[in-house]
Design a protein around this motif. Structure first.
Motif, mmCIF file in Angstrom:
data_model
loop_
_atom_site.group_PDB
_atom_site.id
_atom_site.type_symbol
_atom_site.label_atom_id
_atom_site.label_comp_id
_atom_site.label_asym_id
_atom_site.label_seq_id
_atom_site.Cartn_x
_atom_site.Cartn_y
_atom_site.Cartn_z
ATOM 1 N N ILE A 78 0.835 -1.208 0.000
ATOM 2 C CA ILE A 78 0.000 0.000 0.000
ATOM 3 C C ILE A 78 0.875 1.265 0.000
ATOM 4 C CG2 ILE A 78 -1.708 1.290 1.343
ATOM 5 C CD1 ILE A 78 -3.009 -1.196 0.623
ATOM 6 N N VAL A 79 0.447 2.233 -0.763
ATOM 7 C CA VAL A 79 1.157 3.516 -0.773
ATOM 8 C C VAL A 79 0.201 4.622 -0.334
ATOM 9 C CG1 VAL A 79 2.322 5.235 -2.205
ATOM 10 C CG2 VAL A 79 2.701 2.797 -2.633
ATOM 11 N N ILE A 80 0.631 5.405 0.632
ATOM 12 C CA ILE A 80 -0.108 6.605 1.020
ATOM 13 C C ILE A 80 0.833 7.769 0.734
ATOM 14 C CG2 ILE A 80 -1.184 7.870 2.912
ATOM 15 C CD1 ILE A 80 -1.757 5.162 4.224
ATOM 16 N N ASP A 81 0.514 8.498 -0.311
ATOM 17 C CA ASP A 81 1.445 9.526 -0.803
ATOM 18 C C ASP A 81 1.954 10.470 0.282
ATOM 19 O OD1 ASP A 81 1.484 8.571 -3.343
ATOM 20 O OD2 ASP A 81 -0.173 9.821 -4.043
ATOM 21 N N ALA A 82 1.054 10.940 1.105
ATOM 22 C CA ALA A 82 1.448 11.946 2.103
ATOM 23 C C ALA A 82 2.430 11.392 3.135
ATOM 24 C CB ALA A 82 0.212 12.475 2.799
ATOM 25 N N TRP A 83 2.476 10.101 3.272
ATOM 26 C CA TRP A 83 3.333 9.498 4.285
ATOM 27 C C TRP A 83 4.576 8.822 3.701
ATOM 28 C CZ3 TRP A 83 -0.915 6.682 7.677
ATOM 29 C CH2 TRP A 83 -1.679 7.678 8.326
ATOM 30 N N ALA A 84 4.601 8.683 2.400
ATOM 31 C CA ALA A 84 5.728 7.976 1.785
ATOM 32 C C ALA A 84 6.951 8.881 1.793
ATOM 33 C CB ALA A 84 5.380 7.559 0.373
ATOM 34 N N ARG A 85 7.995 8.443 2.432
ATOM 35 C CA ARG A 85 9.159 9.302 2.608
ATOM 36 C C ARG A 85 10.426 8.689 2.044
ATOM 37 N NH1 ARG A 85 8.787 13.335 6.209
ATOM 38 N NH2 ARG A 85 6.651 13.705 6.799
ATOM 39 N N PHE A 86 10.283 7.857 1.060
ATOM 40 C CA PHE A 86 11.530 7.389 0.482
ATOM 41 C C PHE A 86 11.644 7.970 -0.907
ATOM 42 C CE2 PHE A 86 9.458 3.982 -1.961
ATOM 43 C CZ PHE A 86 10.282 3.889 -3.047
#
Lengths: 72, 277
Positions: free
Chosen positions: A25-33
Motif C-alpha cells: 500500500i502507498v499513502i502519498d502523504a506518508w511515503a518518505r523514500f
C-alpha cells in the motif's frame, strides 16, 4: 528435467526489492523514500520495455550467432 | 555560531515507521502491544509494536521523521518485520518508506478506512503469496531460439549473409520477430504451468518478465500451511520441462501482489515542516 531451486533470503534480494518498493500500500502523504540514493541492485527488477533500441540490440545479438555458427 | 547551526540540524521530530496492517483478534484496542514472539526488531533496531483500532492494528516502530533511503539494511529490516508478522497475523503490507507523525494519525487512518481494511483482511485471511520464476537456463538465449526456429534463422541468414550491412529497418524487423517468438514461447509455457498450478492455488498472476531469459514471472496466492503442497506441485510441473529451464520459487511472502485496497489518507496534514537528513 528442469532444475528446481528455492530462493533463499540472501539470494533473493531482488525479489524482496521488487515487492517492498513496488508493491504494498502507498499513502502519498506518508511515503518518505526517494529513489535518489537508491542502490544499484534495486534497479535490477525493472521491466524490459520493448523499444527500437531493444529490437536493435536483439538483432545484433542474433547477428553474432551467425558468425559463431558459420565463419564466412 | 557554528554550534548553533549544528544544534538546529540535529533536531529531528519523532515519527513512526509503518510496516503494515494486521488483524488482531479479541481485544477492542491492543494499544502498544509488542509482537507476541520473534525478534521484534524493526528499522534502526527499534522495537516493533502495534497501534490498534477495533480488531485491526498498524505495525510500527519509532523512527525519526526524516526522508528514508531504500538502502540494503533498511530494506532488510522492513522485510524481516513483515516476514515475521505473517507467521502470526494476516497482514496488509505497506510499501517501503512510510513514516507517520503520530499514533493519532495512524489510528485515524484505521478508523476512517475500517470497513475496507476489515474486508480486505477477511479476504486475505490465512493466505500467503508464493513466487515462481521460470528461466531459460541457456548460455545464449538468441542462439537457443535461432536453433529452434527456422524462420528466425532464415531471416538472420538473409540479412547478415550479404556483403552489405543490414539496414536499420531490417534489424528492427529481426528484433521484433525474435521478441514475437520469445513472447509466443512464454505464453505457451505459462499456460501449461498455470493449468497445473491453478488447481492447487487460490489465485495466480503473471507479472511482466524482467529480462530476456525469463519465461514466466508468476505469483500465487496459497493457503497458509499449504506452502509445501505448492512446492511439490512446482517439482511436478518442472518435471515436464527439459534441462533448458530452471524453476525458481520463493516464499511464503505477505500477499503483496494480491492487495486490492486503496486507503483514504484523511487526516494527513500536507503542510508538515519536514526535517531532511
Amino acid at each position: 528435467m528442469a532444475q528446481v531451486q528455492k530462493s533463499m533470503d540472501s539470494s533473493s534480494l531482488a525479489e524482496v526489492v521488487d515487492r517492498i518498493l513496488d508493491k504494498g500500500i502507498v499513502i502519498d502523504a506518508w511515503a518518505r523514500f526517494s529513489l535518489v540514493g537508491i542502490e544499484l541492485f534495486a534497479l535490477e527488477a525493472r521491466v524490459v520495455v520493448a523499444s527500437v533500441e531493444t529490437y536493435l540490440k536483439y538483432a545484433e545479438a542474433i547477428g553474432l550467432t551467425a558468425t559463431a555458427a558459420s565463419p564466412a | 555560531m557554528k554550534g548553533t547551526v549544528e544544534h538546529i540540524a540535529t533536531y529531528i521530530p519523532k515519527g513512526k515507521y509503518f510496516y503494515g496492517i494486521v488483524r488482531t483478534e479479541g481485544d477492542k484496542n491492543l494499544g502498544p502491544t509488542c509482537l507476541p514472539s520473534h525478534r521484534q526488531v524493526g528499522l534502526r533496531r527499534a522495537q516493533v509494536y502495534t497501534i490498534g483500532f477495533k480488531n485491526i492494528a498498524a505495525l510500527v516502530s519509532d523512527h525519526p521523521l526524516t526522508r528514508i533511503k531504500p538502502l540494503r539494511d533498511s530494506l532488510a529490516f522492513h522485510h524481516q518485520v513483515i516476514k515475521e508478522a505473517i507467521q502470526d497475523f494476516t497482514i496488509i503490507p505497506m510499501a517501503f518508506g512510510h513514516i507517520v507523525r503520530s499514533a493519532r494519525e495512524i489510528r485515524r487512518l484505521l478508523e476512517v478506512n475500517y470497513p475496507e481494511i476489515d474486508e480486505e483482511l477477511n479476504r486475505l485471511c490465512n493466505k500467503v503469496e508464493m513466487g515462481l520464476k521460470i528461466l531459460w537456463d541457456v548460455d545464449n538465449i538468441f542462439e537457443y531460439f535461432v536453433n529452434r526456429d527456422k524462420e528466425l534463422r532464415d531471416f538472420r541468414d538473409t540479412i547478415f549473409g550479404r556483403s552489405r550491412q543490414p539496414t536499420q529497418g531490417e534489424k528492427i524487423e529481426l528484433g521484433r520477430l525474435f521478441e514475437n517468438r520469445l513472447n509466443r514461447e512464454r505464453e505457451r509455457h505459462a499456460e501449461r504451468v498455470l493449468k497445473v498450478l491453478s488447481i492447487y492455488t487460490l489465485d495466480g498472476k503473471v507479472n511482466p518478465p524482467t529480462h530476456e531469459k525469463m519465461v514466466m514471472n508468476g505469483v500465487f496466492l496459497v493457503e497458509k500451511g499449504k506452502e509445501v503442497l505448492f512446492e511439490e506441485r512446482v517439482h511436478r510441473v518442472a518435471a515436464l520441462f527439459d534441462g533448458n529451464f530452471t524453476f525458481d520459487y520463493s516464499g511464503p511472502w505477505a500477499p503483496y501482489n494480491f492487495i486490492e485496497l486503496e486507503l483514504d489518507e484523511l487526516g494527513s496534514v500536507p503542510s508538515l515542516q519536514e526535517a531532511e537528513s
